[in-house]
Scaffold this active site. Sequence first.
Site, mmCIF file in Angstrom:
data_model
loop_
_atom_site.group_PDB
_atom_site.id
_atom_site.type_symbol
_atom_site.label_atom_id
_atom_site.label_comp_id
_atom_site.label_asym_id
_atom_site.label_seq_id
_atom_site.Cartn_x
_atom_site.Cartn_y
_atom_site.Cartn_z
ATOM 1 N N SER A 246 0.814 -1.215 0.000
ATOM 2 C CA SER A 246 0.000 0.000 0.000
ATOM 3 C C SER A 246 0.849 1.267 0.000
ATOM 4 O O SER A 246 0.416 2.303 -0.517
ATOM 5 C CB SER A 246 -0.943 0.001 1.210
ATOM 6 N N GLU B 169 -9.847 5.923 2.797
ATOM 7 C CA GLU B 169 -9.223 4.614 2.608
ATOM 8 C C GLU B 169 -9.874 3.593 3.520
ATOM 9 O O GLU B 169 -10.109 3.858 4.700
ATOM 10 C CB GLU B 169 -7.721 4.704 2.925
ATOM 11 N N ASP C 286 -5.810 -0.053 -4.211
ATOM 12 C CA ASP C 286 -4.385 0.244 -4.320
ATOM 13 C C ASP C 286 -3.594 -0.994 -4.726
ATOM 14 O O ASP C 286 -2.790 -0.970 -5.654
ATOM 15 C CB ASP C 286 -3.857 0.819 -3.000
#
Length: 525
Positions: A112, A334, A380
């Site tokens: 990530s 996120e 991601d």
Amino acid sequence: MNRWGAWEALLSLLLILAVGSSWIQVKGHEEHDAHHWKHMAHELLYEKKDYTMQKINIAKNIMVFVGAGMSQTTVTGARYYNGGDNETFAFERLKWSGNARTYCVDSRVPDSACAGTAFLTGVKSNLGTVAMDPTVRRGECAMDPAKQLASIAKWALEAGKAVGFATTSRVTSGSNAALYANSPDSRWENDADVTAGGCNTATVPDIAHQLIHGDIGKQFKVILGGGRKHFLPTAETDPSGQRGLRTDGKNLINEWKQSKAGANATYITTVNELASLDTSKIDYLFGLFDYDHLPFSADIADGSVTPALVRMVHYSLEMLQKKEHTDGYLLFIEDGNIRRAHGQNTPRKAFDQVRHYANAFNMAHMMANEQNTLFISMNDVGSTLSLPGYPARSSDLLDTAAGTSSADGLPYLGLTYATGPAHSTYYRTGTGRLDPMEVLQSVPNGLERTCPALVPMAEGADGGEDATVYASGPWAFMLSGGYEQHFVAHTIAFASCIDGACDGAATLVLSTAALLAALGARLFV
């Protein structure tokens, strides 16, 4: 041969070498130059901006949603789990979609940190590094300002926009850190981590410290997520009774409050405190709702102190959509719990998390306007989850067999991982595969049921497949097709005219001399 004939021959030779020698691995050198990634993105911007002749607004507002580990396989499985194979999530209804190549400069499969660096700074980097030049390797004590990459948050702030983010992860982990921090190692979330890595905290500040005192983080209007342990010293405990991890004696939460003296700043730790806020009277909001990452959505029970992601999104937008923010805003969201569920080989928790992620996105989409807001939803990194076999449409992927093996005569499931801790649950040394249906029946709580993993690991690895990018709003069509992951940041900058991207893309013209220089640099540097 006259002089011009010689030049023509040289140019022809250069072009032949450039095309005919494409198999030569010269990219390895170029990829360590940040300008390589920027130039690549600008070339694609120049090409895509001419796809349409219609008038397109500038994106005053930007929303970027990231479902960590939310691979296309995950979305497919989550559709069935949350309504049926023909279910469509809110983020899938955006008008445009594309595929972003996610590899790092030094790794085919990203984490990530590397992925977040790409789509938030516009430059690809090395595995485990946060917003650092691709010449910096993980764990190096290198903080040369020239090797620190700027993010879309910095560009947005310079353009006068309000900026904030919310996450189900620690606010210092994953792709979140690339918004505001520069670190040679994504694991350096507190000062003790930096010291353990052999570096001096005086020259290499930890990520939590950068969020509170860094030039970018200290300007954020809203910060919501988990990870109190990285903001508290070892001598103090958080509301859960657990001690902080900082060894420098600093209480960064108190330092945040002190830094906002004279402003209306509020720090909260529970969902009830969040729900009681009057955001019209708050200038800065900081919420840390857990010692570590936030719990899975499936584990948030009634009466829990943890807010759901949809609530955090709602209050984040209330903070950013104030009339005084006349130049617009950037909101970054996120959900790291999708990835963490995959790491534990618990697909139902991952699928349930996708549903909550989609609900949060839908909330944001309803609170803004596509006429002046660029919406982006993407993952991601990928996962190692797969959907094998030919299960019946009416079957439950984790309750019924997808078929029977022709090799051992045992049934197999319609979900499986390549790596993870569930290997030992379904395999025995010397015996081989166990009957997966019997294994499942031994776990009464469906959310805790795992599915087989081929390779035993304490935590499942990420996957390296392309990330799916969904987008709507001004210039969203530029995110259709296939491209490198770092192109997302450049598209955001172009669509919102921040960091001089509009002028840069509009005036990108290569002269013959520039072409020769570029070819020469490619072949001979």
